[in-house]
Design an enzyme around this catalytic site. Structure first.
Site, PDB file in Angstrom:
ATOM      1  N   LEU A  51       3.822  -7.271 -13.566  1.00 23.88           N
ATOM      2  CA  LEU A  51       4.618  -6.431 -14.446  1.00 23.88           C
ATOM      3  C   LEU A  51       5.303  -5.278 -13.714  1.00 23.88           C
ATOM      4  O   LEU A  51       6.419  -4.894 -14.078  1.00 23.88           O
ATOM      5  CB  LEU A  51       3.747  -5.885 -15.579  1.00 23.88           C
ATOM      6  CG  LEU A  51       3.282  -6.930 -16.592  1.00 23.88           C
ATOM      7  CD1 LEU A  51       2.356  -6.297 -17.621  1.00 23.88           C
ATOM      8  CD2 LEU A  51       4.472  -7.576 -17.288  1.00 23.88           C
ATOM      9  N   GLU A  52       4.664  -4.698 -12.702  1.00 24.33           N
ATOM     10  CA  GLU A  52       5.285  -3.569 -12.013  1.00 24.33           C
ATOM     11  C   GLU A  52       6.581  -3.975 -11.306  1.00 24.33           C
ATOM     12  O   GLU A  52       7.607  -3.307 -11.475  1.00 24.33           O
ATOM     13  CB  GLU A  52       4.291  -2.932 -11.048  1.00 24.33           C
ATOM     14  CG  GLU A  52       3.227  -2.099 -11.764  1.00 24.33           C
ATOM     15  CD  GLU A  52       2.256  -1.455 -10.816  1.00 24.33           C
ATOM     16  OE1 GLU A  52       2.060  -1.994  -9.706  1.00 24.33           O
ATOM     17  OE2 GLU A  52       1.663  -0.427 -11.162  1.00 24.33           O
ATOM     18  N   GLU A  83      -6.793  -0.763 -12.896  1.00 21.50           N
ATOM     19  CA  GLU A  83      -7.078  -0.096 -14.158  1.00 21.50           C
ATOM     20  C   GLU A  83      -6.594   1.354 -14.162  1.00 21.50           C
ATOM     21  O   GLU A  83      -6.196   1.871 -15.207  1.00 21.50           O
ATOM     22  CB  GLU A  83      -8.582  -0.135 -14.450  1.00 21.50           C
ATOM     23  CG  GLU A  83      -9.137  -1.520 -14.728  1.00 21.50           C
ATOM     24  CD  GLU A  83      -9.363  -2.335 -13.456  1.00 21.50           C
ATOM     25  OE1 GLU A  83      -9.568  -3.550 -13.562  1.00 21.50           O
ATOM     26  OE2 GLU A  83      -9.323  -1.750 -12.361  1.00 21.50           O
ATOM     27  N   GLY A 120      -2.285   3.010  -3.565  1.00 20.33           N
ATOM     28  CA  GLY A 120      -1.552   3.733  -4.592  1.00 20.33           C
ATOM     29  C   GLY A 120      -0.071   3.879  -4.353  1.00 20.33           C
ATOM     30  O   GLY A 120       0.616   4.505  -5.170  1.00 20.33           O
ATOM     31  N   GLU A 121       0.471   3.318  -3.259  1.00 21.51           N
ATOM     32  CA  GLU A 121       1.899   3.469  -2.980  1.00 21.51           C
ATOM     33  C   GLU A 121       2.700   2.198  -3.218  1.00 21.51           C
ATOM     34  O   GLU A 121       3.932   2.223  -3.167  1.00 21.51           O
ATOM     35  CB  GLU A 121       2.109   3.933  -1.526  1.00 21.51           C
ATOM     36  CG  GLU A 121       1.580   5.316  -1.242  1.00 21.51           C
ATOM     37  CD  GLU A 121       1.827   5.775   0.183  1.00 21.51           C
ATOM     38  OE1 GLU A 121       1.714   6.980   0.437  1.00 21.51           O
ATOM     39  OE2 GLU A 121       2.134   4.919   1.051  1.00 21.51           O
ATOM     40  N   PRO A 173      -1.641  -5.756   2.096  1.00 22.03           N
ATOM     41  CA  PRO A 173      -2.878  -6.466   1.751  1.00 22.03           C
ATOM     42  C   PRO A 173      -3.590  -5.786   0.588  1.00 22.03           C
ATOM     43  O   PRO A 173      -3.549  -4.555   0.433  1.00 22.03           O
ATOM     44  CB  PRO A 173      -3.710  -6.382   3.034  1.00 22.03           C
ATOM     45  CG  PRO A 173      -2.708  -6.145   4.126  1.00 22.03           C
ATOM     46  CD  PRO A 173      -1.636  -5.317   3.500  1.00 22.03           C
TER      47      PRO A 173
END
Length: 794
Positions: A356-357, A69, A329-330, A285
């Protein structure tokens, strides 16, 4: 309907209080297992940092549960900042991983990050009272009954965006439909991701008028925007792998017969390593608690590997080898490095993760058959032949091998995936329009609890009785001055921007040919004299005038009469100066003086004093009585755009004939407090400062500084009209040094209250005060209307 909702929420609250010991045990267990959980724990009970406290309603609160999110929230917040650049934006999260990622990605673009309070009324109300949101935006699916109920009780807007109910959660929601149908009736809008989610929400609701398909915010993300960390880029340059496979968000089994995706990926890599000696696997993971297990599996398999957390600029890795991405976050930043991306959670019954990324990065994507969490996205990509599908876990190696062998198929899949991702965009724009409508229409007030009413309501009744008696006693005895009187007042206690308004009216009316003077009470003056009359040529000290009267005297260029008895003060002023108009500052409830025109100033940040009389609220008199007496309204501090339509709708309902005008603060210049030198308004742009003020509404100063793009390292608020003492000033100087700030900034009113020896206490840093003015929309119409009205009464 309402009685049923009351009973259901009452039962829910009883159940939650019965479960409170279980909650405490859960929190203790989490802290013992994970020490970081104790950090900021009090935020979960509604105790937010003092620097997040708001004094006016202009905030937007977004709640993003965790990592997924947060990624969607970034684009939404950027769009909100463009639409409402002066709005205060807060983000709450639920998980530790979400907090870490939010602090990494969102800190530069939001005003605060905190943990969502537990779903108890006391905790939710504390947060609402602290940050005063105009709109609360819930990303995806967080259905907390007390949160929803308390938000709507304040009158704030409530919106669910990117709404999704997973197939695993849906049966549980259906069992609790007796509760959720009442909760889901509260949001102003629910924007579901797709038609499948729409159908699931609809099954839980009695009325679907607020439900619509808004699209998926993640389609609007730029998957190529963030480059990989420099340590990973350096490693890639040293290794120069021929093929790169990213195994993203791998998951443990959900059922007994499910495969463990880390096991399957490592097994497939061992097979592929024989064919592709220059292959690099980036294994990520999904859950942080599985990082250690993945490292142990790689060690047992004899595979060369590096952990991202141990990666240094000179680290190397033997190929074929594995980079274990044990960070949060990477992941999105390494997708552009991949030749093939396998999206985890899809080989077992976890329902898959968002593809989507990697699609936006134009990579070839491999999924398993379990994509129940994203059914429409998966169906769209399958129909467009934009993904490769693995029929079973044992076939993973074969599909990856085929794609690594065939560059043309990889390129075709990646191109189709990127094209499909681009065609699904537009959800952010739809969401922004919905948020904007609520932001302009909703006029919330602070939350109330039973003890507020039990302790303060009787005092409020006493205030009402006293105010009514005062009006009935004084109004028949009102006296009239021989020249017209324009009253510039308000209906609430505290600042509403009256001083800049009075200065603006004096300037404009002088240009119209009037010879005005100002009558003011002189709040905070230390003189025992009942009244003081001074002209532009006089320079009485602040102690004799009070802070605001001193500003009026220094800047207006007209005579000023200062005294509690405005009629006697006006008569004394007329004996000394030939004026033909009085501008009465803050005299709307001064019944002893007859006014020819009542112009009521409404602070857009605090418009209606929480709609209760003192001390429960901030109203000086009942709202209906005050607003119906006004001849015109001037909205001040409208820069944020918050609630303006809603405020005007209330004003028109109670007083349909009085014209309404809008105004905003205009930063004219900075003034060096030591030398008096005037500097451009952009002089301190990008300069780190410590801001302090003693205003009834400190948020107004904060909003102005935000508009000037000044980074505020710390804010200190003092009581309204605060007379600064040496120890307070020394503390400000120390705070400036501790925060590596360059200067101290304050308002003109605060400069008046620094005292004569302030430079001895603020010796280490420069001090600037902000000279402000006012811009009025359609100001020429307001001046023309006033001039006609006042000339009629001459």
């Amino acid at each position: 309907m309402h009685w049923r909702r009351r009973i259901i929420f009452f039962l829910y609250r009883i159940l939650t209080w019965l479960a409170f010991p279980i909650l405490l045990l859960y929190l203790i267990r989490r802290i013992l297992r994970q020490r970081d959980y104790a950090r900021n724990l009090i935020e979960r009970f509604g105790f937010l940092p003092s620097e997040l406290k708001q004094t006016g309603h202009s905030a937007i609160w977004l709640h993003a549960v965790s990592v997924g999110e947060i990624a969607a929230a970034a684009g939404l917040i950027d769009a909100l900042r463009k639409r409402f650049p002066l709005a205060t934006v807060f983000v709450s999260v639920s998980t530790l991983a979400g907090r870490r990622l939010a602090e990494q990605k969102l800190n530069p673009i939001v005003d605060g990050i905190f943990y969502l309070p537990v779903d108890y009324c006391f905790a939710v109300r504390r947060v609402l009272r602290h940050i005063k949101p105009v709109v609360v935006v819930i990303l995806e699916t967080e259905i907390w009954p007390n949160l929803y109920h308390e938000v709507k009780k304040t009158g704030a807007g409530l919106l669910t965006v990117n709404g999704r109910i997973s197939p695993r959660a849906f049966p549980r929601y259906l069992k609790g439909r007796w509760l959720f149908r009442e909760v889901l009736a509260l949001p102003d809008a629910i924007l579901a991701q797709d038609s499948v989610s729409y159908t699931r929400f609809a099954a839980l609701m009695d009325d679907t008028d607020a439900l619509s398909v808004g699209g998926n915010l993640k389609y609007d993300q730029d998957g190529t925007g963030k480059p990989p960390p420099s340590a990973i880029t350096s490693l890639m340059e040293r290794l120069r792998p021929t093929q790169v496979w990213v195994a993203a968000s791998t998951m443990p089994p959900e059922r007994d017969d499910d495969p463990d995706e880390d096991d399957e990926v490592i097994s497939a890599f061992r097979r592929l390593a024989q064919r592709f000696p220059q292959l690099l696997l980036i294994l990520a993971p999904r859950r942080p608690e599985r990082f250690g297990r993945a490292a142990a599996l790689l060690g047992e398999a004899g595979m060369p590997y590096l952990r991202r957390t141990e990666l240094e600029e000179e680290s190397s890795l033997e190929l074929p080898g594995v980079l274990l991405l044990d960070t949060i976050g990477e992941l999105a930043s390494v997708f552009p490095l991949a030749d093939v991306v396998f999206m985890g959670g899809s080989l077992n019954h976890r329902g898959g993760h968002n593809i989507l990324e990697p699609a936006q990065a134009g990579r070839a994507i491999v999924i398993g058959k379990h994509m129940e969490n994203f059914p429409e996205i998966a169906a769209d990509f399958r129909e467009a032949e934009a993904v490769a599908e693995v029929p079973a876990a044992h076939a993973l190696a074969g599909v990856i091998e085929r794609l690594l062998d065939d560059p043309s198929e990889r390129e075709s899949l990646g191109s189709k995936a990127r094209q499909r991702a681009l065609t699904g965009r537009g959800a952010t724009a739809r969401c922004i329009e919905t948020v904007a409508g609520l932001y302009e229409d909703c006029v919330p007030r602070g939350p109330r609890s039973w003890w507020h009413y039990a302790t303060l309501w009787p005092l409020t009744r006493l205030w009402a009785a006293g105010a009514a008696w005062k009006r009935q006693y004084e109004l028949p005895r009102a006296q009239q001055l021989p020249i017209p009187v324009l009253c510039v007042g308000n209906i609430t206690t505290g600042g509403a921007g009256k001083t800049p308004a009075v200065l603006w009216f004096v300037e404009k009316l002088r240009a119209e040919g009037f010879a005005p003077a100002i009558l003011t009470r002189g709040y905070g003056r230390l003189s025992r004299e009942p009244l003081l009359v001074a002209g532009p040529e006089d320079h009485p000290p602040r102690e004799l005038t009070g802070d605001e009267a001193q500003i009026l005297l220094q800047r207006s260029g007209v005579p000023v009469g200062i005294g509690a008895q405005r009629y006697q003060t006006g008569k004394a002023l007329l004996e000394r100066y030939p004026v033909d108009l009085f501008v009465l500052d803050d005299g709307f409830q001064h019944w002893r003086l007859v006014r020819d025109c009542n112009l009521v100033v409404i602070d857009a940040l605090l418009p209606f004093g929480e709609r209760d009389l003192l001390p429960l609220g901030r109203l000086r008199e009942p709202l209906e009585e005050g607003l119906t007496r006004a001849d015109a309204f001037l909205l001040t501090r409208t820069e944020s755009g918050a609630r303006l339509r809603g405020i005007e709708a209330i004003l028109r309902k109670l007083n349909p004939v009085a014209p309404i005008f809008r105004s905003r603060v205009n930063a004219e210049c900075w003034v060096d407090a030591r030398t008096g030198e005037m500097l451009p308004a952009d002089h301190l742009q990008d300069t780190p400062v410590v801001a302090f003020c003693g205003l009834a509404n400190p948020n107004s100063f904060a909003q102005t500084l935000r508009g000037l793009q000044i980074p505020v390292r710390a804010r200190v608020s003092f009581p309204d009209h605060n007379l600064y003492r040496p120890h307070e000033l020394r503390r400000l100087d120390e705070l400036t040094a501790a925060n590596d700030a360059t200067a101290l900034v304050c308002t003109e009113k605060d400069f008046q209250n620094l005292g004569s020896d302030w430079e001895l206490s603020l010796a280490k840093h420069p001090v600037y005060w902000l000279r402000i003015g006012m811009e009025v929309e359609h100001g020429e119409q307001l001046v023309e209307w006033l001039a006609q009205r006042l000339r009629v009464t001459e």
